[in-house]
Design a protein around this motif. Structure first.
Motif, PDB file in Angstrom:
ATOM      1  N   GLU A  15       0.591  -1.222   0.103  1.00 62.44           N
ATOM      2  CA  GLU A  15       0.002   0.152   0.014  1.00 62.44           C
ATOM      3  C   GLU A  15       0.827   1.328   0.062  1.00 62.44           C
ATOM      4  OE1 GLU A  15      -3.119  -0.043  -0.838  1.00 62.44           O
ATOM      5  OE2 GLU A  15      -3.292  -2.300  -0.372  1.00 62.44           O
ATOM      6  N   ALA A  16       2.118   1.156   0.489  1.00 64.77           N
ATOM      7  CA  ALA A  16       2.864   2.390   0.616  1.00 64.77           C
ATOM      8  C   ALA A  16       3.430   2.671  -0.939  1.00 64.77           C
ATOM      9  CB  ALA A  16       3.891   2.272   1.666  1.00 64.77           C
ATOM     10  N   GLY A  17       3.706   1.403  -1.231  1.00 68.70           N
ATOM     11  CA  GLY A  17       4.099   1.500  -2.689  1.00 68.70           C
ATOM     12  C   GLY A  17       3.066   2.157  -3.691  1.00 68.70           C
ATOM     13  N   GLU A  18       1.783   1.802  -3.358  1.00 65.67           N
ATOM     14  CA  GLU A  18       0.915   2.307  -4.349  1.00 65.67           C
ATOM     15  C   GLU A  18       0.779   3.653  -4.088  1.00 65.67           C
ATOM     16  OE1 GLU A  18      -3.104   0.055  -4.092  1.00 65.67           O
ATOM     17  OE2 GLU A  18      -1.814  -1.880  -4.430  1.00 65.67           O
ATOM     18  N   PHE A  19       0.829   4.220  -2.848  1.00 66.31           N
ATOM     19  CA  PHE A  19       0.585   5.594  -2.565  1.00 66.31           C
ATOM     20  C   PHE A  19       1.975   6.256  -3.244  1.00 66.31           C
ATOM     21  CE2 PHE A  19       2.194   9.177   0.061  1.00 66.31           C
ATOM     22  CZ  PHE A  19       0.927   9.904   0.086  1.00 66.31           C
ATOM     23  N   GLY A  20       3.185   5.811  -3.104  1.00 70.07           N
ATOM     24  CA  GLY A  20       4.311   6.414  -3.613  1.00 70.07           C
ATOM     25  C   GLY A  20       4.310   6.374  -4.999  1.00 70.07           C
ATOM     26  N   ASP A  21       3.451   5.407  -5.865  1.00 74.42           N
ATOM     27  CA  ASP A  21       3.335   5.432  -7.296  1.00 74.42           C
ATOM     28  C   ASP A  21       2.578   6.352  -7.857  1.00 74.42           C
ATOM     29  OD1 ASP A  21       4.160   4.026  -9.625  1.00 74.42           O
ATOM     30  OD2 ASP A  21       2.059   3.458 -10.041  1.00 74.42           O
ATOM     31  N   LEU A  22       1.502   6.657  -6.866  1.00 74.13           N
ATOM     32  CA  LEU A  22       0.767   7.976  -7.405  1.00 74.13           C
ATOM     33  C   LEU A  22       1.746   9.289  -7.514  1.00 74.13           C
ATOM     34  CD1 LEU A  22      -2.551   7.014  -5.729  1.00 74.13           C
ATOM     35  CD2 LEU A  22      -2.288   7.127  -8.241  1.00 74.13           C
ATOM     36  N   VAL A  23       2.315   9.471  -6.337  1.00 71.65           N
ATOM     37  CA  VAL A  23       3.024  10.658  -5.967  1.00 71.65           C
ATOM     38  C   VAL A  23       3.969  10.783  -6.930  1.00 71.65           C
ATOM     39  CG1 VAL A  23       4.676  11.785  -4.490  1.00 71.65           C
ATOM     40  CG2 VAL A  23       2.675  10.786  -3.556  1.00 71.65           C
ATOM     41  N   LYS A  24       4.666   9.628  -7.299  1.00 72.51           N
ATOM     42  CA  LYS A  24       5.699   9.586  -8.256  1.00 72.51           C
ATOM     43  C   LYS A  24       5.155   9.946  -9.796  1.00 72.51           C
ATOM     44  CE  LYS A  24       6.145   6.062 -10.879  1.00 72.51           C
ATOM     45  NZ  LYS A  24       6.328   4.456 -11.276  1.00 72.51           N
ATOM     46  N   LYS A  25       3.995   9.438 -10.283  1.00 71.39           N
ATOM     47  CA  LYS A  25       3.371   9.807 -11.509  1.00 71.39           C
ATOM     48  C   LYS A  25       2.989  11.414 -11.548  1.00 71.39           C
ATOM     49  CE  LYS A  25       1.749   5.040 -12.447  1.00 71.39           C
ATOM     50  NZ  LYS A  25       0.825   4.243 -12.664  1.00 71.39           N
ATOM     51  N   CYS A  26       2.622  11.884 -10.444  1.00 66.12           N
ATOM     52  CA  CYS A  26       2.223  13.350 -10.341  1.00 66.12           C
ATOM     53  C   CYS A  26       3.384  13.868 -10.609  1.00 66.12           C
ATOM     54  CB  CYS A  26       1.397  13.725  -9.258  1.00 66.12           C
ATOM     55  SG  CYS A  26      -0.297  12.836  -8.888  1.00 66.12           S
ATOM     56  N   LEU A  27       4.462  13.785  -9.869  1.00 70.55           N
ATOM     57  CA  LEU A  27       5.767  14.476  -9.862  1.00 70.55           C
ATOM     58  C   LEU A  27       6.626  14.250 -10.994  1.00 70.55           C
ATOM     59  CD1 LEU A  27       7.241  13.811  -6.332  1.00 70.55           C
ATOM     60  CD2 LEU A  27       6.644  16.330  -7.240  1.00 70.55           C
ATOM     61  N   GLN A  65       5.547  12.250 -14.086  1.00 66.62           N
ATOM     62  CA  GLN A  65       5.154  11.505 -15.340  1.00 66.62           C
ATOM     63  C   GLN A  65       3.892  12.526 -15.759  1.00 66.62           C
ATOM     64  OE1 GLN A  65       4.388   7.457 -14.494  1.00 66.62           O
ATOM     65  NE2 GLN A  65       6.571   7.071 -14.244  1.00 66.62           N
ATOM     66  N   GLY A  66       3.845  13.688 -15.487  1.00 68.87           N
ATOM     67  CA  GLY A  66       2.766  14.288 -15.916  1.00 68.87           C
ATOM     68  C   GLY A  66       1.315  14.157 -15.306  1.00 68.87           C
ATOM     69  N   LYS A  67       0.976  13.168 -14.164  1.00 73.44           N
ATOM     70  CA  LYS A  67      -0.157  12.968 -13.931  1.00 73.44           C
ATOM     71  C   LYS A  67      -0.759  14.235 -13.075  1.00 73.44           C
ATOM     72  CE  LYS A  67      -2.702   9.060 -11.896  1.00 73.44           C
ATOM     73  NZ  LYS A  67      -3.042   8.439 -12.941  1.00 73.44           N
ATOM     74  N   GLU A  68      -1.916  14.624 -13.337  1.00 74.09           N
ATOM     75  CA  GLU A  68      -2.592  15.897 -12.403  1.00 74.09           C
ATOM     76  C   GLU A  68      -2.535  15.320 -10.877  1.00 74.09           C
ATOM     77  OE1 GLU A  68      -5.394  18.404 -14.137  1.00 74.09           O
ATOM     78  OE2 GLU A  68      -5.124  17.388 -16.164  1.00 74.09           O
ATOM     79  N   LEU A  69      -2.297  16.449 -10.074  1.00 69.96           N
ATOM     80  CA  LEU A  69      -2.720  16.071  -8.867  1.00 69.96           C
ATOM     81  C   LEU A  69      -4.293  16.892  -8.772  1.00 69.96           C
ATOM     82  CD1 LEU A  69      -2.501  15.170  -5.877  1.00 69.96           C
ATOM     83  CD2 LEU A  69      -0.927  17.048  -5.836  1.00 69.96           C
ATOM     84  N   ASN A  70      -5.127  16.240  -9.147  1.00 66.39           N
ATOM     85  CA  ASN A  70      -6.600  16.833  -9.357  1.00 66.39           C
ATOM     86  C   ASN A  70      -7.331  16.099  -8.123  1.00 66.39           C
ATOM     87  OD1 ASN A  70      -7.105  14.136 -10.176  1.00 66.39           O
ATOM     88  ND2 ASN A  70      -7.270  14.794 -12.202  1.00 66.39           N
ATOM     89  N   LYS A  71      -8.267  16.562  -8.166  1.00 62.67           N
ATOM     90  CA  LYS A  71      -9.335  16.044  -6.696  1.00 62.67           C
ATOM     91  C   LYS A  71      -9.363  14.152  -7.008  1.00 62.67           C
ATOM     92  CE  LYS A  71     -14.209  16.346  -4.998  1.00 62.67           C
ATOM     93  NZ  LYS A  71     -15.330  16.732  -5.211  1.00 62.67           N
ATOM     94  N   GLU A  72      -9.547  13.869  -8.085  1.00 60.48           N
ATOM     95  CA  GLU A  72      -9.780  12.288  -8.121  1.00 60.48           C
ATOM     96  C   GLU A  72      -8.533  11.687  -7.809  1.00 60.48           C
ATOM     97  OE1 GLU A  72     -10.053   9.130 -11.599  1.00 60.48           O
ATOM     98  OE2 GLU A  72     -10.658  10.819 -12.183  1.00 60.48           O
ATOM     99  N   ASN A  73      -7.308  12.187  -8.114  1.00 52.87           N
ATOM    100  CA  ASN A  73      -5.915  11.693  -7.577  1.00 52.87           C
ATOM    101  C   ASN A  73      -5.793  11.723  -6.235  1.00 52.87           C
ATOM    102  OD1 ASN A  73      -5.566  10.334 -10.223  1.00 52.87           O
ATOM    103  ND2 ASN A  73      -4.662  12.276 -11.014  1.00 52.87           N
ATOM    104  N   ARG A  74      -5.972  12.935  -5.792  1.00 46.81           N
ATOM    105  CA  ARG A  74      -5.885  13.291  -4.523  1.00 46.81           C
ATOM    106  C   ARG A  74      -6.879  12.413  -3.566  1.00 46.81           C
ATOM    107  NH1 ARG A  74      -8.553  16.045  -0.436  1.00 46.81           N
ATOM    108  NH2 ARG A  74      -7.296  17.302   1.114  1.00 46.81           N
ATOM    109  N   GLU A  75      -7.887  12.080  -3.955  1.00 52.01           N
ATOM    110  CA  GLU A  75      -8.796  10.975  -3.319  1.00 52.01           C
ATOM    111  C   GLU A  75      -8.174   9.626  -3.414  1.00 52.01           C
ATOM    112  OE1 GLU A  75     -12.698  11.603  -4.875  1.00 52.01           O
ATOM    113  OE2 GLU A  75     -13.151  13.642  -4.133  1.00 52.01           O
ATOM    114  N   LEU A  76      -7.538   9.307  -4.565  1.00 44.92           N
ATOM    115  CA  LEU A  76      -6.887   8.047  -4.511  1.00 44.92           C
ATOM    116  C   LEU A  76      -6.047   7.636  -3.586  1.00 44.92           C
ATOM    117  CD1 LEU A  76      -6.582   7.370  -8.333  1.00 44.92           C
ATOM    118  CD2 LEU A  76      -7.917   5.908  -6.626  1.00 44.92           C
ATOM    119  N   MET A  77      -5.072   8.875  -3.275  1.00 50.04           N
ATOM    120  CA  MET A  77      -4.131   8.901  -2.481  1.00 50.04           C
ATOM    121  C   MET A  77      -4.603   8.645  -1.141  1.00 50.04           C
ATOM    122  SD  MET A  77      -1.523  11.982  -3.723  1.00 50.04           S
ATOM    123  CE  MET A  77      -0.728  11.842  -5.403  1.00 50.04           C
TER     124      MET A  77
END
Length: 136
Positions: A56-68, A70-82
């Motif tokens: 689970e820490a890896g999944e959280f980290g992967d989302l942060v990595k993609k935002c930082l 890989q151009g993934k937006e830190l939008n409401k949906e991705n924030r909620e996923l985090m």
């Protein structure tokens, strides 16, 4: 150039430096029993916590990595996923606490105590980089 049998030799080397508990069923089972006998810790719950926290820490980290990176937006949906991934981390943290017979509050207080000893005057880079062997 890599020698022809390099990977086979490497695998043999890895096997030679691996504990019996990691390689063999009966030493592994004995280790599980020893863990439970020594501290009353149910190893199945501890294993659940350890593997789940890592995942689970890896999944959280992967989302942060993609935002930082890989151009993934830190939008409401991705924030909620985090936030949901952090909730999963808490679920597994609770499993670890149950396995060790402690509360989340006790873990938090132990962390505060550790960090106050490490940084008695607040964060200092030198204290971060030069810790004693008992300061994990």
């Amino acid at each position: 150039m890599i020698p022809k049998n390099f990977t086979e030799d490497y695998v043999a080397f890895v096997n030679s430096v691996t504990s019996e508990e990691s390689r063999l069923k009966f030493p592994f089972r004995a280790s599980l029993d020893r863990m439970e006998d020594q501290f009353g810790t149910p190893p199945q719950r501890l294993i659940t916590a350890a593997l789940g926290l890592s995942a689970e820490a890896g999944e959280f980290g992967d989302l942060v990595k993609k935002c930082l990176f890989q151009g993934k937006e830190l939008n409401k949906e991705n924030r909620e996923l985090m936030i949901k991934e952090l909730g999963d981390v808490m679920w597994y943290l609770s499993q670890g606490c149950m396995a060790l017979g402690v509360t989340i509050d006790e873990v938090l207080w132990a962390n505060i105590d550790k960090l106050e000893k490490r940084y008695p005057n607040g964060f200092e880079v030198v204290r971060s980089e030069n810790r004693s062997k008992v300061d994990v």
